[in-house]
Design an enzyme around this catalytic site. Structure first.
Site, PDB file in Angstrom:
ATOM      1  N   CYS A 114      44.189 -12.046  52.233  1.00 33.18           N
ATOM      2  CA  CYS A 114      44.283 -12.194  50.779  1.00 33.18           C
ATOM      3  C   CYS A 114      43.059 -12.877  50.178  1.00 33.18           C
ATOM      4  O   CYS A 114      42.839 -12.823  48.968  1.00 33.18           O
ATOM      5  CB  CYS A 114      45.561 -12.934  50.410  1.00 33.18           C
ATOM      6  SG  CYS A 114      47.023 -12.000  50.898  1.00 33.18           S
ATOM      7  N   HIS A 255      44.671 -14.955  43.181  1.00 30.03           N
ATOM      8  CA  HIS A 255      45.326 -13.990  44.067  1.00 30.03           C
ATOM      9  C   HIS A 255      46.795 -13.911  43.670  1.00 30.03           C
ATOM     10  O   HIS A 255      47.414 -14.926  43.332  1.00 30.03           O
ATOM     11  CB  HIS A 255      45.181 -14.436  45.527  1.00 30.03           C
ATOM     12  CG  HIS A 255      46.013 -13.620  46.454  1.00 30.03           C
ATOM     13  ND1 HIS A 255      45.895 -12.250  46.526  1.00 30.03           N
ATOM     14  CD2 HIS A 255      46.995 -13.961  47.330  1.00 30.03           C
ATOM     15  CE1 HIS A 255      46.763 -11.794  47.408  1.00 30.03           C
ATOM     16  NE2 HIS A 255      47.445 -12.805  47.911  1.00 30.03           N
ATOM     17  N   ASN A 285      51.875  -7.868  45.614  1.00 30.95           N
ATOM     18  CA  ASN A 285      50.730  -8.437  46.330  1.00 30.95           C
ATOM     19  C   ASN A 285      49.967  -7.296  47.004  1.00 30.95           C
ATOM     20  O   ASN A 285      50.457  -6.704  47.969  1.00 30.95           O
ATOM     21  CB  ASN A 285      51.239  -9.447  47.371  1.00 30.95           C
ATOM     22  CG  ASN A 285      50.112 -10.118  48.145  1.00 30.95           C
ATOM     23  OD1 ASN A 285      48.952  -9.695  48.057  1.00 30.95           O
ATOM     24  ND2 ASN A 285      50.451 -11.136  48.910  1.00 30.95           N
TER      25      ASN A 285
HETATM   26  N1  COA Z   1      66.264 -10.735  48.837  1.00 25.02           N
HETATM   27  C1  COA Z   1      67.278 -11.605  48.899  1.00 25.02           C
HETATM   28  N2  COA Z   1      67.262 -12.712  49.666  1.00 25.02           N
HETATM   29  C2  COA Z   1      66.162 -12.928  50.397  1.00 25.02           C
HETATM   30  C3  COA Z   1      65.070 -12.064  50.396  1.00 25.02           C
HETATM   31  C4  COA Z   1      65.148 -10.922  49.568  1.00 25.02           C
HETATM   32  N3  COA Z   1      64.137 -10.023  49.473  1.00 25.02           N
HETATM   33  N4  COA Z   1      64.111 -12.552  51.223  1.00 25.02           N
HETATM   34  C5  COA Z   1      64.599 -13.691  51.730  1.00 25.02           C
HETATM   35  N5  COA Z   1      65.832 -13.919  51.246  1.00 25.02           N
HETATM   36  C6  COA Z   1      66.740 -15.047  51.535  1.00 25.02           C
HETATM   37  C7  COA Z   1      66.430 -15.711  52.833  1.00 25.02           C
HETATM   38  O1  COA Z   1      67.060 -15.044  53.903  1.00 25.02           O
HETATM   39  C8  COA Z   1      66.979 -17.090  52.600  1.00 25.02           C
HETATM   40  O2  COA Z   1      68.376 -17.053  52.782  1.00 25.02           O
HETATM   41  P1  COA Z   1      69.136 -18.242  53.553  1.00 25.02           P
HETATM   42  O3  COA Z   1      68.857 -19.467  52.724  1.00 25.02           O
HETATM   43  O4  COA Z   1      70.527 -17.783  53.552  1.00 25.02           O
HETATM   44  O5  COA Z   1      68.484 -18.301  54.895  1.00 25.02           O
HETATM   45  C9  COA Z   1      66.719 -17.339  51.120  1.00 25.02           C
HETATM   46  O6  COA Z   1      66.552 -16.037  50.532  1.00 25.02           O
HETATM   47  C10 COA Z   1      65.495 -18.164  50.854  1.00 25.02           C
HETATM   48  O7  COA Z   1      64.438 -17.632  51.622  1.00 25.02           O
HETATM   49  P2  COA Z   1      63.004 -18.271  51.646  1.00 25.02           P
HETATM   50  O8  COA Z   1      62.135 -17.488  52.568  1.00 25.02           O
HETATM   51  O9  COA Z   1      63.143 -19.747  51.833  1.00 25.02           O
HETATM   52  O10 COA Z   1      62.573 -18.003  50.129  1.00 25.02           O
HETATM   53  P3  COA Z   1      61.313 -18.533  49.377  1.00 25.02           P
HETATM   54  O11 COA Z   1      61.739 -19.170  48.130  1.00 25.02           O
HETATM   55  O12 COA Z   1      60.358 -19.269  50.271  1.00 25.02           O
HETATM   56  O13 COA Z   1      60.587 -17.162  48.938  1.00 25.02           O
HETATM   57  C11 COA Z   1      58.664 -15.892  49.608  1.00 25.02           C
HETATM   58  C12 COA Z   1      60.106 -16.288  49.934  1.00 25.02           C
HETATM   59  C13 COA Z   1      58.140 -14.996  50.676  1.00 25.02           C
HETATM   60  C14 COA Z   1      58.690 -15.172  48.263  1.00 25.02           C
HETATM   61  C15 COA Z   1      57.825 -17.175  49.492  1.00 25.02           C
HETATM   62  O14 COA Z   1      58.051 -17.962  50.633  1.00 25.02           O
HETATM   63  C16 COA Z   1      56.352 -16.922  49.384  1.00 25.02           C
HETATM   64  O15 COA Z   1      55.877 -16.461  48.368  1.00 25.02           O
HETATM   65  N6  COA Z   1      55.568 -17.311  50.412  1.00 25.02           N
HETATM   66  C17 COA Z   1      54.140 -17.331  50.367  1.00 25.02           C
HETATM   67  C18 COA Z   1      53.500 -16.000  50.217  1.00 25.02           C
HETATM   68  C19 COA Z   1      52.014 -16.144  50.264  1.00 25.02           C
HETATM   69  O16 COA Z   1      51.419 -16.857  49.494  1.00 25.02           O
HETATM   70  N7  COA Z   1      51.376 -15.541  51.215  1.00 25.02           N
HETATM   71  C20 COA Z   1      49.971 -15.761  51.388  1.00 25.02           C
HETATM   72  C21 COA Z   1      49.174 -14.732  50.772  1.00 25.02           C
HETATM   73  S1  COA Z   1      49.710 -13.127  51.225  1.00 25.02           S
END
Ligand code: COA
Length: 346
Positions: A114, A255, A285
């Site tokens: 990224c 980004h 993304n």
């Molecule tokens: N739909 C519904 N629920 C979902 C889901 C989806 N698409 N994806 C994950 N969940 C659930 C998980 O299973 C979890 O459930 P649980 O609490 O029962 O285990 C819950 O939602 C929370 O998941 P979590 O991964 O903690 O969510 P989050 O708030 O961290 O959001 C991302 C997930 C990926 C959106 C976030 O972590 C993120 O943006 N990460 C960084 C991305 C990034 O910057 N990458 C670098 C550049 S590419």
């Protein structure tokens, strides 16, 4: 001192849209969860299996040439930032060089996920600053759908396919162009966001396919925490180094991984929502393509001398910020070589 300036912007977006509603039919997710947690509503997918990253990169490059009014033979160097090259080798840059007919150019791919576009822009700028080259094409392009597991709700809602490209040329005066850069990597985060299979560590085998090692893997919460800190810190660092306050900044060009990461960065910089380029809602993304896509979407609103802060965080970990002063007013559509005169006059 010669500064490198962006003198044209191009893009390519596949026509096919994958909406949150479409994803509700594919995995256990909801439009609301995706919008609230990420800011994404839809993303574009390059469905034609005969077309890959080089196709999108070449279309974006051709738009740059057309907008700048120059011939492909004038390009000296092509840098393609991507984590989804058509093949491991030859480099996607070679395929772009062939497809656009840039007969004089050399080129290579750059892998920084990224942060790929920022690292490629920083690299290309050195060839301008040294006087070695006059015209460098910097392209960020990724066909993320090729490495996304559409049965994994944690990742398949995040990514889209696209390409963005810019032309770097010597700035006509020292008032505009790339002013400063802060670039970092920290390999201790390598396993948190990666594609484990297909390389020399885990060459393709039935075992790697069964274990889904050819899809991207992300430990979302771990990466999220580092991304919020990394992008906000580096944006604040480059502003402090250059004596910039929030008022001095025309736009943050972040980004587009997650709206919440972007918001935290803007808050740290002391700038309002109106100064933040955000198109994650429409494209998701797109990895190396997000920043040039933002520049493309906002180009018509930009004015010569605008202070832009480009910032990214991605796999590696890699992160960084570039401070640049925009080189021209409005869009380059319809401008040709005669725009040199307009550039000099302004
Ligand atoms: N739909 C519904 N629920 C979902 C889901 C989806 N698409 N994806 C994950 N969940 C659930 C998980 O299973 C979890 O459930 P649980 O609490 O029962 O285990 C819950 O939602 C929370 O998941 P979590 O991964 O903690 O969510 P989050 O708030 O961290 O959001 C991302 C997930 C990926 C959106 C976030 O972590 C993120 O943006 N990460 C960084 C991305 C990034 O910057 N990458 C670098 C550049 S590419």
């Amino acid at each position: 001192m010669i500064r490198a300036a962006i003198t044209a912007v191009g893009h390519f977006l596949p026509e096919d849209r994958l909406t949150n509603q479409d994803l509700e039919q594919m995995v256990d997710t909801s439009d609301e969860w995706i919008r609230v947690r990420t800011g994404i509503r839809e993303r574009r997918i390059l469905r034609d299996p005969t077309k890959a990253t080089s196709y999108m990169a070449a279309r974006a490059a051709q738009e740059v040439l057309q907008k700048r009014g120059i011939e492909p033979e004038e390009i000296d160097l092509i840098i393609v930032a991507t984590v989804t090259p058509d093949m491991f080798f030859p480099a996607t840059a070679c395929l772009v060089q062939r497809d656009i007919g840039a007969r004089r150019a050399w080129g290579f791919d750059l892998s920084a996920a990224c942060s790929g576009f920022l690292f490629a822009l920083a690299t290309g700028a050195q060839f301008i600053a040294s006087g070695q080259h006059q015209k460098v094409l910097v392209i960020g392009a990724d066909k993320m759908s090729a490495i996304t597991d559409y049965t994994d709700r944690r990742t398949c809602v995040l990514f889209g396919d696209a390409a963005g490209a810019v032309l770097l040329e010597p700035a006509l005066d020292s008032e505009v162009g790339i002013m400063d850069m802060c670039l970092y990597c920290d390999g201790s985060g390598a396993e948190a966001l990666c594609m484990p299979g297909g390389g020399s560590l885990n060459p393709p085998s039935y075992k790697t396919i069964d274990a889904k090692m050819h899809f991207l893997y992300q430990d979302g919460p771990t990466v999220f925490k580092r991304a919020v800190e990394g992008m906000a810190d580096v944006a604040a660092e480059i502003m402090a180094r250059n004596g910039l306050s929030g008022e001095d900044v025309a736009y943050l060009v972040p980004h587009q991984a997650n709206w919440r990461i972007i918001e935290a960065t803007a808050r740290r910089m002391g700038i309002g929502r109106e100064k933040v380029m955000v198109n994650i809602d429409r494209y998701g993304n797109t990895t190396a393509a997000t920043i040039p896509l933002c520049l493309y979407d906002w180009e018509a609103r930009l004015k010569r001398g605008d202070n832009l802060i480009l910032a990214s965080f991605g796999a590696g970990y890699t992160w960084g910020a570039i401070y640049l002063r925009w080189a021209y007013d409005g869009t380059r559509v319809g401008f040709g070589m005669e725009s040199e005169a307009q550039l000099s006059a302004s």
